[in-house]
Design a protein around this motif. Structure first.
Motif, PDB file in Angstrom:
ATOM      1  N   ASP A   1       0.842  -1.197   0.000  1.00 43.64           N
ATOM      2  CA  ASP A   1       0.000   0.000   0.000  1.00 43.64           C
ATOM      3  C   ASP A   1       0.876   1.246   0.000  1.00 43.64           C
ATOM      4  O   ASP A   1       0.527   2.259  -0.604  1.00 43.64           O
ATOM      5  N   PHE A   2       1.999   1.165   0.709  1.00 40.95           N
ATOM      6  CA  PHE A   2       2.988   2.244   0.765  1.00 40.95           C
ATOM      7  C   PHE A   2       4.335   1.664   0.359  1.00 40.95           C
ATOM      8  O   PHE A   2       4.639   0.506   0.657  1.00 40.95           O
ATOM      9  N   ILE A   3       5.150   2.473  -0.292  1.00 39.74           N
ATOM     10  CA  ILE A   3       6.397   1.976  -0.871  1.00 39.74           C
ATOM     11  C   ILE A   3       7.553   2.881  -0.459  1.00 39.74           C
ATOM     12  O   ILE A   3       7.475   4.112  -0.598  1.00 39.74           O
ATOM     13  N   GLY A   4       8.632   2.279   0.056  1.00 40.80           N
ATOM     14  CA  GLY A   4       9.817   3.018   0.458  1.00 40.80           C
ATOM     15  C   GLY A   4      10.981   2.728  -0.461  1.00 40.80           C
ATOM     16  O   GLY A   4      11.058   1.669  -1.091  1.00 40.80           O
ATOM     17  N   TRP A   5      11.910   3.678  -0.497  1.00 40.69           N
ATOM     18  CA  TRP A   5      13.106   3.593  -1.343  1.00 40.69           C
ATOM     19  C   TRP A   5      14.314   3.648  -0.417  1.00 40.69           C
ATOM     20  O   TRP A   5      14.623   4.680   0.158  1.00 40.69           O
ATOM     21  N   LEU A   6      14.980   2.512  -0.245  1.00 39.59           N
ATOM     22  CA  LEU A   6      16.144   2.428   0.641  1.00 39.59           C
ATOM     23  C   LEU A   6      17.346   1.989  -0.165  1.00 39.59           C
ATOM     24  O   LEU A   6      17.415   0.843  -0.626  1.00 39.59           O
ATOM     25  N   ASN A   7      18.320   2.879  -0.340  1.00 41.33           N
ATOM     26  CA  ASN A   7      19.540   2.494  -1.049  1.00 41.33           C
ATOM     27  C   ASN A   7      20.334   1.484  -0.223  1.00 41.33           C
ATOM     28  O   ASN A   7      20.224   1.432   1.007  1.00 41.33           O
ATOM     29  N   ALA A   8      21.150   0.693  -0.899  1.00 38.53           N
ATOM     30  CA  ALA A   8      21.829  -0.435  -0.260  1.00 38.53           C
ATOM     31  C   ALA A   8      22.845  -0.002   0.783  1.00 38.53           C
ATOM     32  O   ALA A   8      23.235  -0.805   1.636  1.00 38.53           O
ATOM     33  N   ASP A   9      23.291   1.247   0.739  1.00 37.72           N
ATOM     34  CA  ASP A   9      24.267   1.715   1.719  1.00 37.72           C
ATOM     35  C   ASP A   9      23.647   2.557   2.829  1.00 37.72           C
ATOM     36  O   ASP A   9      24.363   3.119   3.653  1.00 37.72           O
ATOM     37  N   ASP A  10      22.316   2.644   2.865  1.00 39.83           N
ATOM     38  CA  ASP A  10      21.623   3.405   3.901  1.00 39.83           C
ATOM     39  C   ASP A  10      20.884   2.451   4.833  1.00 39.83           C
ATOM     40  O   ASP A  10      20.922   1.237   4.662  1.00 39.83           O
ATOM     41  N   ARG A  11      20.188   3.018   5.821  1.00 42.01           N
ATOM     42  CA  ARG A  11      19.456   2.166   6.770  1.00 42.01           C
ATOM     43  C   ARG A  11      18.300   2.946   7.382  1.00 42.01           C
ATOM     44  O   ARG A  11      18.330   4.179   7.441  1.00 42.01           O
TER      45      ARG A  11
END
Length: 276
Positions: free
Chosen positions: A88-98
């Motif tokens: 329902d909701f979508i997040g964008w997390l780069n591989a070097d972040d947290r």
């Protein structure tokens, strides 16, 4: 902000390419959320480091899906993930972040309480390559004027979540943008009337390690930001005289800079030394 018993399904998309040294920390930051309804989709571009070995460790984890194949850059990888997402909701997390602990619950409650909001973002910490906190970034509330004209992107993708209807309506990242795809995406959504909101809480950590795109090629990032403005903005897309363009661009740039400075001073939010 009251906690509800409802848990909308979240999809987290992580583009990956040779970031194995940080990837497991990103994965674990999703898993420790203690959120009951989520999927983590990792779209790897064919990494040659330890990435695949790390992903294989999670082969029996039903909440983690991944693919590894050549792609056409970060925007292409993210779009693959957005198309795979069921949330329902979508997040964008780069591989070097947290993510920060508790992030998913905060975002879920906020978006359920504000059905009119399409994009929500929070505050974030800068961390170094070892994961040590550098500083807390307290951002301003959404301001379309500053977004358009300053090009200091105060909406951090790693602390941003999107409502599914954005992608259902056919809005994806421009794959011909490689350094400012987030700016172009946010600008396009804003100009088309999608509603943004800011949560004044620490949601994620952004890692500075010397290989960030914004560090390696700031001039290319600026060029793409300016290109997005010229293509999308209803005012600047119509200006053909280069001298007139430069004068107005300089004027609006400095107005946006002054406004952001004032808003950050009002919040007392230039810098804090440590995150909570």
């Amino acid at each position: 902000m009251p906690i509800t018993n409802s848990h909308p399904f979240l999809s987290i998309i992580t583009p990956s390419l040779n970031q194995g040294k940080y990837l497991e920390e990103a994965i674990q930051s999703v898993k420790i959320q203690n959120y009951p309804a989520y999927e983590h989709i990792i779209v790897d571009g064919g990494s040659q480091d330890e990435t695949l070995a790390i992903l294989e460790k999670y082969a029996n984890d039903p909440s983690l899906r991944w693919i590894s194949e050549p792609d056409y850059g970060q925007s292409n990888a993210l779009n693959k993930g957005f198309q795979m997402a069921k949330g329902d909701f979508i997040g964008w997390l780069n591989a070097d972040d947290r993510y920060a602990p508790g992030c998913f619950h905060i975002v879920s409650v906020f978006l359920q309480s504000h059905p009119e909001v399409d994009v929500v973002y929070g505050d974030y910490c800068f961390i170094d390559k070892l994961g040590k906190t550098i500083s807390l970034r307290l951002e301003i509330d959404f301001d379309p004027f500053i977004l358009r004209f300053l090009h200091v992107l105060y909406i951090p993708s790693t602390a941003t979540f999107f409502r599914r209807r954005i992608f259902d309506n056919g809005h994806y990242l421009r794959e011909d943008f490689h350094y400012a795809m987030d700016y172009e995406f946010f600008l396009r959504l804003s100009l088309q009337g999608y509603k943004f909101a800011h949560i004044r809480q620490h949601l994620a950590d952004f890692r500075w390690h010397g290989l960030n795109k914004s560090s390696l090629a700031p001039h290319k990032q600026w060029q793409e930001q300016e290109r997005a403005l010229q293509e999308l903005d209803p005012l600047f897309s119509k200006i053909k005289n280069p001298i007139q363009y430069k004068i107005l661009r300089y004027l609006f740039l400095n107005l946006a800079r002054a406004k952001r400075t004032w808003l950050k001073l009002l919040r007392g939010s230039y810098w804090r030394k440590l995150c909570p």
